[in-house]
Design a protein around this motif. Structure first.
Motif, PDB file in Angstrom:
ATOM      1  N   TYR A 126      49.289  57.024  37.315  1.00 37.34           N
ATOM      2  CA  TYR A 126      49.060  58.143  38.236  1.00 37.34           C
ATOM      3  C   TYR A 126      47.763  57.983  39.026  1.00 37.34           C
ATOM      4  CZ  TYR A 126      45.451  59.994  35.145  1.00 37.34           C
ATOM      5  OH  TYR A 126      44.316  60.160  34.410  1.00 37.34           O
ATOM      6  N   CYS A 127      46.783  57.233  38.511  1.00 36.65           N
ATOM      7  CA  CYS A 127      45.484  57.130  39.183  1.00 36.65           C
ATOM      8  C   CYS A 127      45.285  55.769  39.830  1.00 36.65           C
ATOM      9  CB  CYS A 127      44.353  57.393  38.189  1.00 36.65           C
ATOM     10  SG  CYS A 127      44.262  56.182  36.849  1.00 36.65           S
ATOM     11  N   VAL A 128      46.366  55.022  40.061  1.00 34.48           N
ATOM     12  CA  VAL A 128      46.266  53.663  40.608  1.00 34.48           C
ATOM     13  C   VAL A 128      47.021  53.584  41.926  1.00 34.48           C
ATOM     14  CG1 VAL A 128      46.982  51.265  40.241  1.00 34.48           C
ATOM     15  CG2 VAL A 128      45.908  52.540  38.386  1.00 34.48           C
ATOM     16  N   TRP A 129      46.392  52.973  42.937  1.00 36.39           N
ATOM     17  CA  TRP A 129      47.028  52.761  44.229  1.00 36.39           C
ATOM     18  C   TRP A 129      47.936  51.538  44.215  1.00 36.39           C
ATOM     19  CZ3 TRP A 129      46.779  55.881  48.441  1.00 36.39           C
ATOM     20  CH2 TRP A 129      45.797  56.903  48.438  1.00 36.39           C
ATOM     21  N   GLY A 130      47.734  50.652  43.264  1.00 33.00           N
ATOM     22  CA  GLY A 130      48.442  49.378  43.201  1.00 33.00           C
ATOM     23  C   GLY A 130      47.443  48.244  43.166  1.00 33.00           C
ATOM     24  N   GLY A 131      47.733  47.141  43.897  1.00 30.92           N
ATOM     25  CA  GLY A 131      46.786  46.048  43.999  1.00 30.92           C
ATOM     26  C   GLY A 131      45.764  46.307  45.099  1.00 30.92           C
ATOM     27  N   THR A 132      45.151  45.220  45.564  1.00 34.34           N
ATOM     28  CA  THR A 132      44.135  45.344  46.606  1.00 34.34           C
ATOM     29  C   THR A 132      44.747  45.543  47.980  1.00 34.34           C
ATOM     30  OG1 THR A 132      42.795  43.809  45.287  1.00 34.34           O
ATOM     31  CG2 THR A 132      42.046  44.266  47.517  1.00 34.34           C
ATOM     32  N   ASP A 133      45.904  44.920  48.244  1.00 29.40           N
ATOM     33  CA  ASP A 133      46.423  44.896  49.612  1.00 29.40           C
ATOM     34  C   ASP A 133      46.909  46.236  50.157  1.00 29.40           C
ATOM     35  OD1 ASP A 133      48.609  44.930  47.978  1.00 29.40           O
ATOM     36  OD2 ASP A 133      49.418  42.999  48.607  1.00 29.40           O
ATOM     37  N   PRO A 134      47.232  47.263  49.345  1.00 30.49           N
ATOM     38  CA  PRO A 134      47.524  48.556  49.985  1.00 30.49           C
ATOM     39  C   PRO A 134      46.312  49.172  50.685  1.00 30.49           C
ATOM     40  CG  PRO A 134      48.477  48.497  47.789  1.00 30.49           C
ATOM     41  CD  PRO A 134      47.571  47.310  47.902  1.00 30.49           C
ATOM     42  N   ILE A 135      45.119  48.720  50.334  1.00 33.04           N
ATOM     43  CA  ILE A 135      43.893  49.298  50.888  1.00 33.04           C
ATOM     44  C   ILE A 135      43.214  48.341  51.863  1.00 33.04           C
ATOM     45  CG2 ILE A 135      41.668  50.337  50.296  1.00 33.04           C
ATOM     46  CD1 ILE A 135      44.090  51.858  49.232  1.00 33.04           C
ATOM     47  N   LEU A 136      43.169  47.034  51.531  1.00 32.74           N
ATOM     48  CA  LEU A 136      42.393  46.078  52.312  1.00 32.74           C
ATOM     49  C   LEU A 136      43.259  44.894  52.727  1.00 32.74           C
ATOM     50  CD1 LEU A 136      39.201  46.047  50.060  1.00 32.74           C
ATOM     51  CD2 LEU A 136      39.476  47.236  52.243  1.00 32.74           C
ATOM     52  N   PRO A 137      42.918  44.215  53.825  1.00 36.47           N
ATOM     53  CA  PRO A 137      43.658  43.014  54.238  1.00 36.47           C
ATOM     54  C   PRO A 137      43.262  41.819  53.382  1.00 36.47           C
ATOM     55  CG  PRO A 137      41.882  43.462  55.784  1.00 36.47           C
ATOM     56  CD  PRO A 137      41.887  44.610  54.818  1.00 36.47           C
ATOM     57  N   VAL A 138      44.182  41.325  52.581  1.00 31.27           N
ATOM     58  CA  VAL A 138      43.904  40.249  51.633  1.00 31.27           C
ATOM     59  C   VAL A 138      44.231  38.908  52.276  1.00 31.27           C
ATOM     60  CG1 VAL A 138      44.478  39.283  49.370  1.00 31.27           C
ATOM     61  CG2 VAL A 138      44.335  41.765  49.672  1.00 31.27           C
ATOM     62  N   ASP A 139      43.320  37.941  52.143  1.00 30.23           N
ATOM     63  CA  ASP A 139      43.523  36.589  52.666  1.00 30.23           C
ATOM     64  C   ASP A 139      44.032  35.632  51.600  1.00 30.23           C
ATOM     65  OD1 ASP A 139      42.403  36.869  55.450  1.00 30.23           O
ATOM     66  OD2 ASP A 139      40.650  37.495  54.305  1.00 30.23           O
ATOM     67  N   VAL A 140      43.538  35.756  50.361  1.00 34.16           N
ATOM     68  CA  VAL A 140      43.881  34.815  49.298  1.00 34.16           C
ATOM     69  C   VAL A 140      44.246  35.604  48.041  1.00 34.16           C
ATOM     70  CG1 VAL A 140      43.080  32.892  47.864  1.00 34.16           C
ATOM     71  CG2 VAL A 140      42.283  33.089  50.223  1.00 34.16           C
ATOM     72  N   TYR A 141      45.375  35.228  47.434  1.00 33.25           N
ATOM     73  CA  TYR A 141      45.795  35.805  46.156  1.00 33.25           C
ATOM     74  C   TYR A 141      45.612  34.760  45.059  1.00 33.25           C
ATOM     75  CZ  TYR A 141      48.097  39.496  48.877  1.00 33.25           C
ATOM     76  OH  TYR A 141      48.364  40.530  49.732  1.00 33.25           O
ATOM     77  N   VAL A 142      44.997  35.171  43.938  1.00 32.57           N
ATOM     78  CA  VAL A 142      44.847  34.295  42.779  1.00 32.57           C
ATOM     79  C   VAL A 142      45.540  34.982  41.604  1.00 32.57           C
ATOM     80  CG1 VAL A 142      43.252  33.017  41.311  1.00 32.57           C
ATOM     81  CG2 VAL A 142      42.637  33.486  43.687  1.00 32.57           C
ATOM     82  N   PRO A 143      46.810  34.680  41.332  1.00 27.76           N
ATOM     83  CA  PRO A 143      47.538  35.380  40.278  1.00 27.76           C
ATOM     84  C   PRO A 143      47.150  34.867  38.899  1.00 27.76           C
ATOM     85  CG  PRO A 143      48.947  33.731  41.285  1.00 27.76           C
ATOM     86  CD  PRO A 143      47.664  33.718  42.058  1.00 27.76           C
ATOM     87  N   GLY A 144      47.514  35.656  37.885  1.00 30.50           N
ATOM     88  CA  GLY A 144      47.250  35.281  36.496  1.00 30.50           C
ATOM     89  C   GLY A 144      46.708  36.462  35.731  1.00 30.50           C
ATOM     90  N   CYS A 145      46.844  36.420  34.416  1.00 34.13           N
ATOM     91  CA  CYS A 145      46.374  37.528  33.586  1.00 34.13           C
ATOM     92  C   CYS A 145      45.666  36.988  32.339  1.00 34.13           C
ATOM     93  CB  CYS A 145      47.539  38.436  33.193  1.00 34.13           C
ATOM     94  SG  CYS A 145      47.042  39.940  32.319  1.00 34.13           S
ATOM     95  N   PRO A 146      44.402  36.570  32.483  1.00 31.06           N
ATOM     96  CA  PRO A 146      43.678  36.397  33.742  1.00 31.06           C
ATOM     97  C   PRO A 146      43.883  34.987  34.299  1.00 31.06           C
ATOM     98  CG  PRO A 146      42.207  36.040  31.908  1.00 31.06           C
ATOM     99  CD  PRO A 146      43.543  36.373  31.293  1.00 31.06           C
ATOM    100  N   PRO A 147      43.511  34.732  35.557  1.00 32.47           N
ATOM    101  CA  PRO A 147      43.599  33.364  36.085  1.00 32.47           C
ATOM    102  C   PRO A 147      42.650  32.432  35.340  1.00 32.47           C
ATOM    103  CG  PRO A 147      43.359  34.969  37.847  1.00 32.47           C
ATOM    104  CD  PRO A 147      43.098  35.699  36.575  1.00 32.47           C
ATOM    105  N   SER A 148      43.053  31.195  35.202  1.00 29.17           N
ATOM    106  CA  SER A 148      42.212  30.208  34.533  1.00 29.17           C
ATOM    107  C   SER A 148      41.095  29.757  35.475  1.00 29.17           C
ATOM    108  CB  SER A 148      43.048  29.001  34.108  1.00 29.17           C
ATOM    109  OG  SER A 148      43.588  28.354  35.246  1.00 29.17           O
ATOM    110  N   PRO A 149      40.013  29.177  34.947  1.00 28.85           N
ATOM    111  CA  PRO A 149      38.954  28.659  35.829  1.00 28.85           C
ATOM    112  C   PRO A 149      39.441  27.635  36.853  1.00 28.85           C
ATOM    113  CG  PRO A 149      38.108  28.892  33.612  1.00 28.85           C
ATOM    114  CD  PRO A 149      39.576  29.185  33.536  1.00 28.85           C
ATOM    115  N   PRO A 150      40.348  26.683  36.494  1.00 33.00           N
ATOM    116  CA  PRO A 150      40.860  25.792  37.560  1.00 33.00           C
ATOM    117  C   PRO A 150      41.589  26.549  38.664  1.00 33.00           C
ATOM    118  CG  PRO A 150      41.289  24.834  35.410  1.00 33.00           C
ATOM    119  CD  PRO A 150      40.781  26.215  35.162  1.00 33.00           C
ATOM    120  N   ALA A 151      42.383  27.575  38.299  1.00 33.10           N
ATOM    121  CA  ALA A 151      43.051  28.379  39.318  1.00 33.10           C
ATOM    122  C   ALA A 151      42.039  29.137  40.163  1.00 33.10           C
ATOM    123  CB  ALA A 151      44.031  29.354  38.661  1.00 33.10           C
ATOM    124  N   THR A 152      40.950  29.584  39.547  1.00 35.25           N
ATOM    125  CA  THR A 152      39.897  30.284  40.286  1.00 35.25           C
ATOM    126  C   THR A 152      39.238  29.360  41.298  1.00 35.25           C
ATOM    127  OG1 THR A 152      39.495  31.649  38.323  1.00 35.25           O
ATOM    128  CG2 THR A 152      37.806  31.656  40.039  1.00 35.25           C
TER     129      THR A 152
END
Length: 260
Positions: A126-152
């Protein structure tokens, strides 16, 4: 016995790590164009702190992201890259926007982790808008939970490339009387569109475009005998996969000739 008293063949010498020529050339070009380190500012919008642990692992001695000129700064006013972690909570919406507005242009927005990319397991909270892109223009997505250092680091490298493009971007404003020449104007629009769709369906968007351009160029060179030009193109082609696409385009051409 001193170390130098051992024979040379028995002494261990570390092998120096050398960059591949292409990697070294790309790194040199990037450093010449940006001419300084890239500053990253992290904004935690409401995560579990798992992404922060991986980010800190990335910038410490083991992975050492600073060797690529990537430095974390404490203020968005110094940042080139804004790194947003966690789901976008309602209470962090305004601070996230203030950080974005405080960063100087051109700037890169990175959405980090599953929560930053999509809202993660909190996407329908109820208190979450979603990810970053509903609010800001995102250029790069780094998926993972959490992303590994090589992915970062890969995400940072992608951000560096985009930053280089933004720093040297050029914008063309067409004058009122400027006209764009259509490719292959002698081929009817509907026929040309059918060729392009079929070639891209069989070979992908980029490679299919190259194949269909070659096919239509052959047709344009011999306007009196289009089928003969297609036959010669097919017979001269040595790549069996490419020849199959040419044959399919010829069949499509024959259907168009019969219908129209």
């Amino acid at each position: 016995m001193r170390e130098n008293d051992f024979p040379e063949r028995l002494q261990w010498r570390p092998d120096p790590i050398t960059l591949d020529e292409k990697v070294a050339e790309a790194k040199k070009k990037l450093l010449e164009s940006i001419k300084r380190s890239v500053y990253v500012y992290r904004v935690d919008c409401g995560g579990c702190n798992g992404c922060e642990i991986e980010i800190f692992s990335t910038i410490t001695a083991v992975f050492d992201a600073e060797r690529f000129g990537i430095k974390v700064v404490p203020s968005p006013r110094h940042a080139d890259v804004l790194l947003y972690t966690g789901a976008m909570t309602r209470s962090m919406r305004e601070p996230a926007i203030r950080a974005y507005n405080a960063a100087p242009d051109p700037k890169i927005v990175m959405s980090y982790g599953a929560c930053g990319c999509t809202g993660g397991i909190f996407h329908d909270n109820y208190c979450v808008w979603g990810g970053t892109d509903p609010i800001l223009p995102v250029d790069v997505y780094v998926p993972g939970c959490p992303p590994s250092p090589p992915a970062t680091i890969y995400g940072f490298a992608t951000a560096l490339g985009i930053l280089d493009q933004k720093l040297h971007a050029s914008h063309h404003v067409a004058p009122a009387d400027e006209q764009v020449m259509l490719p292959f104007p002698m081929i009817p629009y509907k026929v040309r569109t059918a060729f392009e769709r079929e070639a891209r369906r069989m070979s992908g968007y980029y490679y299919g475009k190259q194949i269909v351009d070659e096919f239509m160029l052959a047709l344009m060179k011999d306007r009196t005998d289009a089928l003969g030009a297609a036959d010669r193109l097919i017979s001269e082609e040595t790549d069996t996969r490419k020849r199959a696409v040419f044959m399919d385009l010829k069949a499509l051409l024959m259907s168009k000739v019969v219908q129209e």
